[in-house]
Design an enzyme around this catalytic site. Sequence first.
Site, PDB file in Angstrom:
ATOM      1  N   SER A  45       0.808  -1.231   0.000  1.00  0.00           N
ATOM      2  CA  SER A  45       0.000   0.000   0.000  1.00  0.00           C
ATOM      3  C   SER A  45       0.841   1.282   0.000  1.00  0.00           C
ATOM      4  O   SER A  45       1.808   1.414   0.740  1.00  0.00           O
ATOM      5  CB  SER A  45      -0.918   0.025   1.225  1.00  0.00           C
ATOM      6  OG  SER A  45      -1.622   1.250   1.242  1.00  0.00           O
ATOM      7  N   SER A  88      -0.701   4.146   0.581  1.00  0.00           N
ATOM      8  CA  SER A  88      -1.496   5.122   1.346  1.00  0.00           C
ATOM      9  C   SER A  88      -0.699   5.812   2.452  1.00  0.00           C
ATOM     10  O   SER A  88      -0.848   7.034   2.644  1.00  0.00           O
ATOM     11  CB  SER A  88      -2.746   4.458   1.918  1.00  0.00           C
ATOM     12  OG  SER A  88      -3.607   4.128   0.856  1.00  0.00           O
ATOM     13  N   LYS A 146     -13.759  -3.891   1.660  1.00  0.00           N
ATOM     14  CA  LYS A 146     -14.628  -2.722   1.418  1.00  0.00           C
ATOM     15  C   LYS A 146     -16.107  -3.032   1.674  1.00  0.00           C
ATOM     16  O   LYS A 146     -16.855  -2.165   2.107  1.00  0.00           O
ATOM     17  CB  LYS A 146     -14.421  -2.194  -0.007  1.00  0.00           C
ATOM     18  CG  LYS A 146     -13.079  -1.506  -0.196  1.00  0.00           C
ATOM     19  CD  LYS A 146     -12.942  -0.890  -1.580  1.00  0.00           C
ATOM     20  CE  LYS A 146     -11.559  -0.311  -1.788  1.00  0.00           C
ATOM     21  NZ  LYS A 146     -11.390   0.307  -3.099  1.00  0.00           N
ATOM     22  N   GLY A 180     -15.639  -3.643 -16.462  1.00  0.00           N
ATOM     23  CA  GLY A 180     -15.538  -4.232 -15.128  1.00  0.00           C
ATOM     24  C   GLY A 180     -16.831  -4.042 -14.358  1.00  0.00           C
ATOM     25  O   GLY A 180     -17.599  -3.094 -14.629  1.00  0.00           O
ATOM     26  N   ALA A 181     -17.075  -4.938 -13.423  1.00  0.00           N
ATOM     27  CA  ALA A 181     -18.290  -4.845 -12.603  1.00  0.00           C
ATOM     28  C   ALA A 181     -17.974  -5.304 -11.182  1.00  0.00           C
ATOM     29  O   ALA A 181     -18.837  -5.826 -10.486  1.00  0.00           O
ATOM     30  CB  ALA A 181     -19.401  -5.677 -13.215  1.00  0.00           C
ATOM     31  N   ARG A 225     -16.608  -9.278 -18.218  1.00  0.00           N
ATOM     32  CA  ARG A 225     -16.511 -10.702 -18.591  1.00  0.00           C
ATOM     33  C   ARG A 225     -17.805 -11.415 -18.189  1.00  0.00           C
ATOM     34  O   ARG A 225     -18.397 -12.120 -18.983  1.00  0.00           O
ATOM     35  CB  ARG A 225     -15.296 -11.315 -17.887  1.00  0.00           C
ATOM     36  CG  ARG A 225     -15.129 -12.788 -18.112  1.00  0.00           C
ATOM     37  CD  ARG A 225     -13.889 -13.299 -17.423  1.00  0.00           C
ATOM     38  NE  ARG A 225     -13.913 -13.117 -15.963  1.00  0.00           N
ATOM     39  CZ  ARG A 225     -12.944 -13.488 -15.139  1.00  0.00           C
ATOM     40  NH1 ARG A 225     -11.843 -14.032 -15.639  1.00  0.00           N
ATOM     41  NH2 ARG A 225     -13.045 -13.300 -13.837  1.00  0.00           N
ATOM     42  N   THR A 226     -18.243 -11.236 -16.934  1.00  0.00           N
ATOM     43  CA  THR A 226     -19.505 -11.825 -16.486  1.00  0.00           C
ATOM     44  C   THR A 226     -20.587 -10.774 -16.677  1.00  0.00           C
ATOM     45  O   THR A 226     -20.722  -9.840 -15.872  1.00  0.00           O
ATOM     46  CB  THR A 226     -19.411 -12.226 -14.992  1.00  0.00           C
ATOM     47  OG1 THR A 226     -18.214 -12.989 -14.818  1.00  0.00           O
ATOM     48  CG2 THR A 226     -20.617 -13.031 -14.550  1.00  0.00           C
ATOM     49  N   LYS A 263     -23.198  -9.474 -14.048  1.00  0.00           N
ATOM     50  CA  LYS A 263     -22.800  -8.516 -13.001  1.00  0.00           C
ATOM     51  C   LYS A 263     -22.922  -7.076 -13.512  1.00  0.00           C
ATOM     52  O   LYS A 263     -23.302  -6.172 -12.776  1.00  0.00           O
ATOM     53  CB  LYS A 263     -21.375  -8.806 -12.532  1.00  0.00           C
ATOM     54  CG  LYS A 263     -21.340  -9.998 -11.561  1.00  0.00           C
ATOM     55  CD  LYS A 263     -19.944 -10.527 -11.316  1.00  0.00           C
ATOM     56  CE  LYS A 263     -19.074  -9.600 -10.514  1.00  0.00           C
ATOM     57  NZ  LYS A 263     -17.722 -10.200 -10.293  1.00  0.00           N
ATOM     58  N   TYR A 293      -2.153   0.834 -11.219  1.00  0.00           N
ATOM     59  CA  TYR A 293      -1.052   1.781 -11.303  1.00  0.00           C
ATOM     60  C   TYR A 293       0.274   1.078 -11.043  1.00  0.00           C
ATOM     61  O   TYR A 293       0.302  -0.027 -10.495  1.00  0.00           O
ATOM     62  CB  TYR A 293      -1.244   2.953 -10.326  1.00  0.00           C
ATOM     63  CG  TYR A 293      -1.524   2.504  -8.918  1.00  0.00           C
ATOM     64  CD1 TYR A 293      -2.836   2.343  -8.490  1.00  0.00           C
ATOM     65  CD2 TYR A 293      -0.494   2.215  -8.027  1.00  0.00           C
ATOM     66  CE1 TYR A 293      -3.114   1.907  -7.211  1.00  0.00           C
ATOM     67  CE2 TYR A 293      -0.761   1.787  -6.746  1.00  0.00           C
ATOM     68  CZ  TYR A 293      -2.064   1.631  -6.345  1.00  0.00           C
ATOM     69  OH  TYR A 293      -2.328   1.182  -5.071  1.00  0.00           O
TER      70      TYR A 293
HETATM   71  P1  NDP Z   1     -12.811  -6.979  -8.060  1.00  0.00           P
HETATM   72  O1  NDP Z   1     -12.146  -8.256  -7.739  1.00  0.00           O
HETATM   73  O2  NDP Z   1     -13.985  -6.532  -7.249  1.00  0.00           O
HETATM   74  O3  NDP Z   1     -13.331  -7.039  -9.590  1.00  0.00           O
HETATM   75  C1  NDP Z   1     -12.504  -7.546 -10.587  1.00  0.00           C
HETATM   76  C2  NDP Z   1     -13.056  -7.201 -11.971  1.00  0.00           C
HETATM   77  O4  NDP Z   1     -12.086  -7.624 -12.937  1.00  0.00           O
HETATM   78  C3  NDP Z   1     -14.357  -7.926 -12.326  1.00  0.00           C
HETATM   79  O5  NDP Z   1     -15.114  -7.121 -13.186  1.00  0.00           O
HETATM   80  C4  NDP Z   1     -13.825  -9.170 -13.058  1.00  0.00           C
HETATM   81  O6  NDP Z   1     -14.737  -9.740 -13.982  1.00  0.00           O
HETATM   82  C5  NDP Z   1     -12.680  -8.566 -13.843  1.00  0.00           C
HETATM   83  N1  NDP Z   1     -11.669  -9.558 -14.220  1.00  0.00           N
HETATM   84  C6  NDP Z   1     -10.777 -10.175 -13.415  1.00  0.00           C
HETATM   85  N2  NDP Z   1      -9.990 -11.013 -14.143  1.00  0.00           N
HETATM   86  C7  NDP Z   1     -10.415 -10.929 -15.421  1.00  0.00           C
HETATM   87  C8  NDP Z   1      -9.999 -11.536 -16.628  1.00  0.00           C
HETATM   88  N3  NDP Z   1      -8.985 -12.408 -16.687  1.00  0.00           N
HETATM   89  N4  NDP Z   1     -10.648 -11.196 -17.785  1.00  0.00           N
HETATM   90  C9  NDP Z   1     -11.664 -10.296 -17.756  1.00  0.00           C
HETATM   91  N5  NDP Z   1     -12.110  -9.697 -16.641  1.00  0.00           N
HETATM   92  C10 NDP Z   1     -11.488  -9.999 -15.479  1.00  0.00           C
HETATM   93  O7  NDP Z   1     -11.657  -5.885  -8.064  1.00  0.00           O
HETATM   94  P2  NDP Z   1     -11.814  -4.312  -7.813  1.00  0.00           P
HETATM   95  O8  NDP Z   1     -13.007  -3.860  -8.584  1.00  0.00           O
HETATM   96  O9  NDP Z   1     -11.749  -4.007  -6.378  1.00  0.00           O
HETATM   97  O10 NDP Z   1     -10.476  -3.723  -8.460  1.00  0.00           O
HETATM   98  C11 NDP Z   1     -10.281  -3.678  -9.866  1.00  0.00           C
HETATM   99  C12 NDP Z   1      -8.987  -2.947 -10.181  1.00  0.00           C
HETATM  100  O11 NDP Z   1      -9.087  -1.580  -9.841  1.00  0.00           O
HETATM  101  C13 NDP Z   1      -7.757  -3.497  -9.444  1.00  0.00           C
HETATM  102  O12 NDP Z   1      -6.697  -3.585 -10.358  1.00  0.00           O
HETATM  103  C14 NDP Z   1      -7.480  -2.454  -8.394  1.00  0.00           C
HETATM  104  O13 NDP Z   1      -6.099  -2.384  -8.093  1.00  0.00           O
HETATM  105  C15 NDP Z   1      -7.940  -1.187  -9.122  1.00  0.00           C
HETATM  106  N6  NDP Z   1      -8.313  -0.100  -8.196  1.00  0.00           N
HETATM  107  C16 NDP Z   1      -7.614   1.076  -8.273  1.00  0.00           C
HETATM  108  C17 NDP Z   1      -7.931   2.125  -7.460  1.00  0.00           C
HETATM  109  C18 NDP Z   1      -7.155   3.402  -7.581  1.00  0.00           C
HETATM  110  O14 NDP Z   1      -7.281   4.266  -6.701  1.00  0.00           O
HETATM  111  N7  NDP Z   1      -6.352   3.573  -8.617  1.00  0.00           N
HETATM  112  C19 NDP Z   1      -9.023   2.070  -6.470  1.00  0.00           C
HETATM  113  C20 NDP Z   1      -9.724   0.780  -6.491  1.00  0.00           C
HETATM  114  C21 NDP Z   1      -9.351  -0.247  -7.325  1.00  0.00           C
HETATM  115  P3  NDP Z   1     -15.805 -10.859 -13.498  1.00  0.00           P
HETATM  116  O15 NDP Z   1     -16.924 -10.086 -12.882  1.00  0.00           O
HETATM  117  O16 NDP Z   1     -16.164 -11.550 -14.744  1.00  0.00           O
HETATM  118  O17 NDP Z   1     -15.091 -11.738 -12.516  1.00  0.00           O
END
Ligand code: NDP
Length: 272
Positions: A15, A17, A66, A127-128, A152-153, A156, A219
């Site tokens: 982190s 932060s 979260k 993303g979802a 992907r899903t 969601k 990042y």
């Molecule tokens: P989650 O685990 O809640 O969600 C993951 C998402 O990624 C889902 O939509 C999932 O799809 C998709 N996913 C994962 N693997 C694959 C794959 N191989 N192919 C296609 N889709 C895929 O994670 P978060 O939403 O919490 O975080 C997502 C990203 O955002 C992370 O990289 C995190 O570091 C970043 N982030 C950055 C922040 C910032 O301040 N810069 C703040 C918060 C997050 P499915 O639903 O199909 O599983």
Amino acid sequence: MTDKYAVIGNPIEHSKSPLIHQAFAKQTEQDLSYEKILAPLDGFAEKILELIALGYKGVNITVPFKLQAFQLATKLSARAQHAGAVNTLSFNGVDIVGDNTDGAGLVRDIEHNLQINIAGKRVLLIGAGGAAEGVLHPLLACKPAQLVITNRTLAKAAAMLSKVKAQTDTSVCVCGLDDLQGQQFDIVINATSTGLSDSALPLPPTIFSQDSLAYDMMYGRETPFMRLARSHGAQVVDGLGMLVEQAAEAFYGWRGVRPMTPAVMLTIKEST
Ligand code: NDP
């Protein structure tokens, strides 16, 4: 007395932060400490109650807590309610107040730092998961011409859509990754965690143009999404600005002082 704050997650070693909040505190001359704390996967609530008993004033919440923070909060800001997740807790007397600053951080990075207005733009949100949920409402509040959610899903993404559809007059819809062919967007936001595993999303490159912004919330590394967008002429940005801006928003909520972020972004960039 020095006010105590922390970020809680599991894992937490990575982190940034503490670096960010310590820099904010120095810049704004606030007397506070900020550390990273590992909570056991099955002991999040206990850890929070322990920190409250120790006199902590607030904490940031990161993966995977979260949702648990959302459930633990006794009061929620409107944006935390919309997001269904909490990334910032404030301990105010008997209340545990939950907020979500991720969406505000993303919007501020795009509109203020990058000087790109979201209003009137065609936006694709990929993303979802928690991050996508957190930014959906704030993005819609900026009045894009259209917002398309893909994932992907797909179910969601459809569930996300159904939560906001009745609350917005912006054109918002869901589209499968396979159905993006032939569509082009002004702003493409990657809110998936694919960057973590270096996996490529099956995106048609035609979604990008010379005038597009490709924003990856990840990042600290060049992701396959960023490489694809760059090779098709888009302006490519990673999520460092969002990270620093969401932290600034949390800091403002706690301390009532808004830190200046550009210098802190530079410090964090140099440290990665
Ligand atoms: P989650 O685990 O809640 O969600 C993951 C998402 O990624 C889902 O939509 C999932 O799809 C998709 N996913 C994962 N693997 C694959 C794959 N191989 N192919 C296609 N889709 C895929 O994670 P978060 O939403 O919490 O975080 C997502 C990203 O955002 C992370 O990289 C995190 O570091 C970043 N982030 C950055 C922040 C910032 O301040 N810069 C703040 C918060 C997050 P499915 O639903 O199909 O599983």
